[in-house]
Motif scaffolding. Sequence first.
Motif, PDB file in Angstrom:
ATOM      1  N   VAL A 617       0.749  -1.175  -0.146  1.00  0.00           N
ATOM      2  CA  VAL A 617       0.037  -0.183   0.006  1.00  0.00           C
ATOM      3  C   VAL A 617       0.933   1.281   0.046  1.00  0.00           C
ATOM      4  O   VAL A 617       1.912   1.344   0.426  1.00  0.00           O
ATOM      5  N   SER A 618       0.405   2.498  -0.431  1.00  0.00           N
ATOM      6  CA  SER A 618       1.160   3.660  -0.236  1.00  0.00           C
ATOM      7  C   SER A 618       1.096   4.241   0.943  1.00  0.00           C
ATOM      8  O   SER A 618       0.161   4.155   1.770  1.00  0.00           O
ATOM      9  N   VAL A 619       1.999   4.965   1.423  1.00  0.00           N
ATOM     10  CA  VAL A 619       2.271   5.557   2.957  1.00  0.00           C
ATOM     11  C   VAL A 619       2.590   6.966   2.707  1.00  0.00           C
ATOM     12  O   VAL A 619       3.576   7.193   1.973  1.00  0.00           O
ATOM     13  N   VAL A 620       1.726   7.893   3.428  1.00  0.00           N
ATOM     14  CA  VAL A 620       2.325   9.359   3.523  1.00  0.00           C
ATOM     15  C   VAL A 620       3.359   9.599   4.467  1.00  0.00           C
ATOM     16  O   VAL A 620       3.049   9.318   5.673  1.00  0.00           O
ATOM     17  N   ASN A 621       4.572   9.974   4.225  1.00  0.00           N
ATOM     18  CA  ASN A 621       5.433  10.628   5.310  1.00  0.00           C
ATOM     19  C   ASN A 621       4.722  12.038   5.811  1.00  0.00           C
ATOM     20  O   ASN A 621       4.893  12.985   4.933  1.00  0.00           O
ATOM     21  N   GLU A 622       4.336  12.250   6.830  1.00  0.00           N
ATOM     22  CA  GLU A 622       3.782  13.427   7.382  1.00  0.00           C
ATOM     23  C   GLU A 622       4.841  14.358   7.341  1.00  0.00           C
ATOM     24  O   GLU A 622       4.400  15.637   7.246  1.00  0.00           O
ATOM     25  N   ALA A 623       5.985  14.169   7.597  1.00  0.00           N
ATOM     26  CA  ALA A 623       7.045  15.300   7.635  1.00  0.00           C
ATOM     27  C   ALA A 623       6.958  15.993   6.267  1.00  0.00           C
ATOM     28  O   ALA A 623       7.427  17.231   6.151  1.00  0.00           O
ATOM     29  N   LEU A 624       6.929  15.428   5.327  1.00  0.00           N
ATOM     30  CA  LEU A 624       7.094  15.843   3.825  1.00  0.00           C
ATOM     31  C   LEU A 624       5.965  16.348   3.251  1.00  0.00           C
ATOM     32  O   LEU A 624       5.908  17.267   2.230  1.00  0.00           O
ATOM     33  N   CYS A 625       4.921  15.846   3.941  1.00  0.00           N
ATOM     34  CA  CYS A 625       3.338  16.195   3.127  1.00  0.00           C
ATOM     35  C   CYS A 625       3.038  17.616   3.671  1.00  0.00           C
ATOM     36  O   CYS A 625       3.105  17.982   4.701  1.00  0.00           O
ATOM     37  N   LYS A 626       2.770  18.284   2.692  1.00  0.00           N
ATOM     38  CA  LYS A 626       2.368  19.931   2.984  1.00  0.00           C
ATOM     39  C   LYS A 626       0.830  20.115   2.783  1.00  0.00           C
ATOM     40  O   LYS A 626       0.319  21.264   3.105  1.00  0.00           O
ATOM     41  N   GLY A 627       0.039  18.953   2.617  1.00  0.00           N
ATOM     42  CA  GLY A 627      -1.200  18.942   2.738  1.00  0.00           C
ATOM     43  C   GLY A 627      -2.115  19.669   1.573  1.00  0.00           C
ATOM     44  O   GLY A 627      -3.136  20.359   1.709  1.00  0.00           O
ATOM     45  N   CYS A 628      -1.266  19.480   0.350  1.00  0.00           N
ATOM     46  CA  CYS A 628      -2.042  20.173  -0.798  1.00  0.00           C
ATOM     47  C   CYS A 628      -3.402  19.392  -0.965  1.00  0.00           C
ATOM     48  O   CYS A 628      -4.369  20.162  -1.732  1.00  0.00           O
ATOM     49  N   GLY A 629      -3.662  18.234  -0.915  1.00  0.00           N
ATOM     50  CA  GLY A 629      -4.683  17.387  -1.234  1.00  0.00           C
ATOM     51  C   GLY A 629      -4.612  17.118  -2.880  1.00  0.00           C
ATOM     52  O   GLY A 629      -5.516  16.246  -3.138  1.00  0.00           O
ATOM     53  N   THR A 630      -3.508  17.087  -3.436  1.00  0.00           N
ATOM     54  CA  THR A 630      -3.686  16.534  -4.878  1.00  0.00           C
ATOM     55  C   THR A 630      -3.692  14.822  -4.952  1.00  0.00           C
ATOM     56  O   THR A 630      -4.580  14.583  -5.914  1.00  0.00           O
TER      57      THR A 630
END
Lengths: 662, 162
Positions: A617-630
């Motif tokens: 599955v895909s996993v989000v690295n929260e430290a890198l995510c800027k929350g654009c939502g694309t």
Amino acid sequence: MSVRIGVYLCHCGANIAGKVDIDAVADFARGLENVTLVKDYKFMCSDPGQALIQKDLENKLVDRVVVASCSPLMHENTFRKTVERGGLNPYLFTMTNIREQCSWVHIDSDRTTEKAKDLVAASVRRAFLLEPLTKKEVPINPRTLVIGGGIAGIQAALDLAEAGKEVVLVEKEPSIGGHMAKFDKTFPTLDCSACILTPRMVSVGQHSNIELMSYAEVEDVGGYVGNFNIRVRKKARYVDSELCNGCGACWSKCPSSRVPRKGNVHEKLSLGPTTSIYMPFMQAVPAIPVIDRDTCLYFKNDSGACGICAKECERGAIKYDMTDEIVEFEVGNIIIAAGFKTFDPAKVKRYGYGRFDNVMTALEFEVMNCASGSTGGNILMADGSEPKSIGIVHCVGSRDSHYNEHCSRVCCMYSLKYAHLIKEKTDAEVYQFYIDMRCFGKGYEEFYDRLLSEDVRFVRGKVAEISKVPVTETEEGKLVVSVEDTLLGTVRRIPLDMVVLSTGLEGSETLPEIAKLCSVSVGKDGFLIEKHPKLGPVSTATDGVFVVGGCQSPKDIPDTVAQASAASSAVLSMITREKIEIEAATSEVDEDKCSGCKLCNTLCPYQAVKFDEEKEVSVVNEALCKGCGTCVAGCPSGAISAKHYEDRQIFAEIEGIFSGGL
Amino acid sequence: MSFEPKIVGFLCNWCSYTGADLAGTARIKYSPNIRSIRVMCSGRIEPTFIMKALYEGADGVLIAGCHPGDCHYQEGNYKALRRYRMLKKVLPDYGIDPGRIRLEWVAASEGEKFANVVDDFTEEIRNLGPLGIKEGLDEMMKDDVIPHHASGGEKGGDDNEA
């Protein structure tokens, strides 16, 4: 347990209440589902206003908060803190903008009130579905990047370095110093510019906390506040800075020129040598010459002919095979001090710049006045003689709807300075052609007063044309300035030997590129947009990025230095905190729903979504995510959600808009 | 009285929402028919948001994001553009005039442009007239989108399994 939503309506004095019927909105809000409390107050952001919300939260009267007031870009943080003090998770609060996008922009009071109701209803629906979120803390790298080595960058870098913090100063030119290094005197005190600037330049070069990268450009900015990753290209100087001792043997023998030859005195208006290998000016920091590849004979001839500088250099410092060097490093904050450029007066064809000798730009005149310049500081015409009359034309490219609407703020004053210098150095008559004299700074009006008694002629009027077509004998061989003297109420033709165009200030060429790299916006006027024109003059919409000096707006030296110190103190306050909270509104993958298609991996511009091979599955690295939502919008399985901007929250907002009916 | 359309705007936080705020601080007047929803990036805007807005009663939907190359998140606006073009093609199949949706680039400095866009779009939608849900839209949409009325459904309910 049922949700209890508190709606707080702000009058903002008359800003909102003057247009929106607050009582009607309050009554409407009371009728909305899950709303248990509605209050209104004159200024919700004031202490008593915030206390109102805090108290209700402490008394457990509400567990969701909607504040209908100004833009969230203005006070979202203020109210998040209020809510937090009241013991509620700040993400259980939402804001309704009924000022900037409602009361201030519509005319009809009833319809504006209807809109406010709809917006409040939308927020209430949204509030019902909000989830508590926890902010993450990240460490702040104590290093700072300063882009631009003019007086703004120099001041900011020195302030930080003196406070014991490391600074990387990147300057695109071969030397730091910027525009100020080209000035002879500074208004209104007539301080010698070099005398006050060069000691600071030397301090920058020698400071153990400052790493100076001159002749270098920032190529990439990644990461986020506290943790930016920077990539800089150090352009090849073709001179080994370790070996060079700045003796000057190379340029004194260089046969080619990097400036187009005009065959007159104005050809070489430069503070340093005009040869292809050159030092920009004698006090350059670092004092290392550079080869201009475009004009150097060695590089122009494939055969490698010439090579004179290499032969002349006793220390073997000339390295034709030098290549650009890429450096990568990390910083916590960025200060943009990218400076300005002056307006190109060739665009105003009727002023004849580029067509007529002796029509000069302010900057060319400035350099001519410098004692270290090619004329030794003497004011000379193109043929080498001393002018008998000089006109100074104000507002060239400023306050003109054809070019720039803004006032460049410094031209009135430097024009007065020129008049003084001309009077000091020559016997020439001086004319000032001005629209308004704007002498707003400390000691500026006094300087203007002083010039009024120095036999300078002030003509109020915008110059229509500078021509070389004589109609009388006295105009023969002269530059003729046609101007409407609005004080005399007549059109005048004034024959002059020399004309200086007081060109306005514009954002530098590289500014859009730098702005893009740092996620900062360029305004309509071509300058960078600060966070708030009054209360956030050095910070920007991007956390950890600050703007100072001429790239933010036209500015004189005192204001630039003040702004630079303001930015460095803002950076210091960030560094001192050591940690910073970053946005909790990131994306999240529901592993049960993820099909492992990896579409989101390629959509993410920050490589924040990675595929976990084991779990598939895909996993989000929260430290890198800027929350654009694309990625959220792109996920075909609906497995990714955007915290705080979930589908159901946005759907609820849409429903809210239409719940009241129109 | 002439028909007053209701328009939903989806504005990206960094450029267009800021631009709309600037229209406010500059006190530029425009028609009050728009109700804006703030999202972080135009790349967040899903076609379902637009369908949902039309379903709920919007006569037009405006999407506004940063100019190409200016996206705060580098390229979210390009994604928005693709989804917008796709939706524009699909709309006629639903019996909806594709002119009811519009994508505009509005920078943080373009308060005046935002006001002009809203006025212009409002006029266009006024000319198109009210969106007829009776055109069959509700029939087609009811299986696609489950409304989340605050009173109904359980909190935390699922919206993507549509």
